[in-house]
Write a protein that holds these residues in place. Sequence first.
Motif, PDB file in Angstrom:
ATOM      1  N   LYS A 173       0.775  -0.806   0.212  1.00  0.00           N
ATOM      2  CA  LYS A 173       0.113   0.180  -0.498  1.00  0.00           C
ATOM      3  C   LYS A 173       1.192   0.827   0.151  1.00  0.00           C
ATOM      4  N   LEU A 174       0.795   2.250  -0.608  1.00  0.00           N
ATOM      5  CA  LEU A 174       1.259   3.482  -0.976  1.00  0.00           C
ATOM      6  C   LEU A 174       1.055   4.026   0.439  1.00  0.00           C
ATOM      7  N   THR A 175       1.554   5.503   0.584  1.00  0.00           N
ATOM      8  CA  THR A 175       1.597   6.345   2.223  1.00  0.00           C
ATOM      9  C   THR A 175       0.516   7.183   0.502  1.00  0.00           C
ATOM     10  N   THR A 176       0.183   7.998   1.899  1.00  0.00           N
ATOM     11  CA  THR A 176      -0.678   9.060   0.597  1.00  0.00           C
ATOM     12  C   THR A 176       0.543  10.257  -0.197  1.00  0.00           C
ATOM     13  N   SER A 177       1.425  10.359   0.612  1.00  0.00           N
ATOM     14  CA  SER A 177       2.386  11.246  -0.593  1.00  0.00           C
ATOM     15  C   SER A 177       3.087  10.603  -1.112  1.00  0.00           C
ATOM     16  N   GLU A 178       3.184   8.906  -1.153  1.00  0.00           N
ATOM     17  CA  GLU A 178       3.427   8.448  -2.471  1.00  0.00           C
ATOM     18  C   GLU A 178       2.198   8.154  -3.492  1.00  0.00           C
ATOM     19  N   THR A 179       1.296   8.186  -2.477  1.00  0.00           N
ATOM     20  CA  THR A 179      -0.130   8.325  -3.744  1.00  0.00           C
ATOM     21  C   THR A 179      -0.504   9.451  -4.469  1.00  0.00           C
ATOM     22  N   LEU A 180      -0.369  10.801  -4.112  1.00  0.00           N
ATOM     23  CA  LEU A 180      -0.581  12.349  -4.533  1.00  0.00           C
ATOM     24  C   LEU A 180       0.187  12.452  -5.793  1.00  0.00           C
ATOM     25  N   THR A 181       1.957  11.630  -5.154  1.00  0.00           N
ATOM     26  CA  THR A 181       3.031  12.166  -6.698  1.00  0.00           C
ATOM     27  C   THR A 181       3.259  11.277  -7.506  1.00  0.00           C
ATOM     28  N   ARG A 182       2.521  10.487  -7.779  1.00  0.00           N
ATOM     29  CA  ARG A 182       1.900   9.324  -8.021  1.00  0.00           C
ATOM     30  C   ARG A 182       0.970   9.632  -9.474  1.00  0.00           C
ATOM     31  N   PHE A 183      -0.240  10.660  -8.720  1.00  0.00           N
ATOM     32  CA  PHE A 183      -0.876  10.559  -9.459  1.00  0.00           C
ATOM     33  C   PHE A 183      -0.939  11.700 -10.506  1.00  0.00           C
TER      34      PHE A 183
ATOM     35  N   ARG B 266      -3.391  29.976  -8.602  1.00  0.00           N
ATOM     36  CA  ARG B 266      -3.285  29.063  -8.183  1.00  0.00           C
ATOM     37  C   ARG B 266      -3.976  28.544  -7.500  1.00  0.00           C
ATOM     38  N   MET B 267      -4.343  27.227  -6.905  1.00  0.00           N
ATOM     39  CA  MET B 267      -5.501  26.076  -7.231  1.00  0.00           C
ATOM     40  C   MET B 267      -4.977  25.904  -5.451  1.00  0.00           C
ATOM     41  N   VAL B 268      -5.820  25.432  -5.223  1.00  0.00           N
ATOM     42  CA  VAL B 268      -6.415  24.078  -3.377  1.00  0.00           C
ATOM     43  C   VAL B 268      -7.145  23.406  -3.617  1.00  0.00           C
ATOM     44  N   GLN B 269      -6.622  22.064  -3.350  1.00  0.00           N
ATOM     45  CA  GLN B 269      -7.488  20.763  -3.622  1.00  0.00           C
ATOM     46  C   GLN B 269      -8.257  20.456  -2.172  1.00  0.00           C
ATOM     47  N   LEU B 270      -8.435  19.718  -2.204  1.00  0.00           N
ATOM     48  CA  LEU B 270      -8.873  19.374  -0.855  1.00  0.00           C
ATOM     49  C   LEU B 270      -9.256  18.016  -1.679  1.00  0.00           C
ATOM     50  N   MET B 271      -8.341  17.113  -0.833  1.00  0.00           N
ATOM     51  CA  MET B 271      -8.983  15.683  -1.185  1.00  0.00           C
ATOM     52  C   MET B 271      -8.516  14.456  -0.262  1.00  0.00           C
ATOM     53  N   SER B 272      -9.354  13.534   0.035  1.00  0.00           N
ATOM     54  CA  SER B 272      -9.501  12.270   0.601  1.00  0.00           C
ATOM     55  C   SER B 272      -8.392  10.960   0.351  1.00  0.00           C
ATOM     56  N   VAL B 273      -7.357  10.257   0.896  1.00  0.00           N
ATOM     57  CA  VAL B 273      -6.993   9.144   0.404  1.00  0.00           C
ATOM     58  C   VAL B 273      -7.080   8.642   1.876  1.00  0.00           C
ATOM     59  N   ARG B 274      -7.479   6.854   0.873  1.00  0.00           N
ATOM     60  CA  ARG B 274      -7.790   6.161   2.390  1.00  0.00           C
ATOM     61  C   ARG B 274      -7.449   5.063   2.009  1.00  0.00           C
ATOM     62  N   ASP B 275      -6.466   4.171   2.540  1.00  0.00           N
ATOM     63  CA  ASP B 275      -5.503   2.852   2.032  1.00  0.00           C
ATOM     64  C   ASP B 275      -5.187   2.673   0.796  1.00  0.00           C
ATOM     65  N   GLY B 276      -4.571   4.196   0.357  1.00  0.00           N
ATOM     66  CA  GLY B 276      -3.377   4.524  -0.553  1.00  0.00           C
ATOM     67  C   GLY B 276      -4.409   4.773  -2.229  1.00  0.00           C
TER      68      GLY B 276
END
Length: 144
Positions: free
Chosen positions: A5-15, A112-122
Amino acid sequence: MTTTKLTTSETLTRFYAAETAYIAAGGPGRAGFEEIAACLDPQVVLHQAPGLPYAGDWHGPEGIERFMAVMGEAWQSVEFLDQHRIIDGPDVVVTSRVRFVARASGRVLESRMVQLMSVRDGKITEIRPFYWDPAAVTTALQDP
């Protein structure tokens, strides 16, 4: 076969890397959506604000793929610059300076942009972007 399972940071980087590549390639038929889909929960929802050319709620990986097709038609490139992330459990705030290049007009929009995100289980379960100037997005995409 085991999967890590990827960490949240890894998931976002990949995305973000996959999204940038997909848009630059022009979307469907030019680049695989698989890298983006690998970051998404099956129940993911993307909420785009009213007033944007691609407004609405986009559900599931299929909905995100349709959204990415629209983005790929609209924008030649999307670059996330000066990105900062605040991660608190499953909740994420991503602030970015973004550089868009319109495919039809060649207009460049830096904003500029702000994104609110939810990440669960990678996997990303929700994305809610807020553009600093939504009207500038529409203007950049209008015919020259």
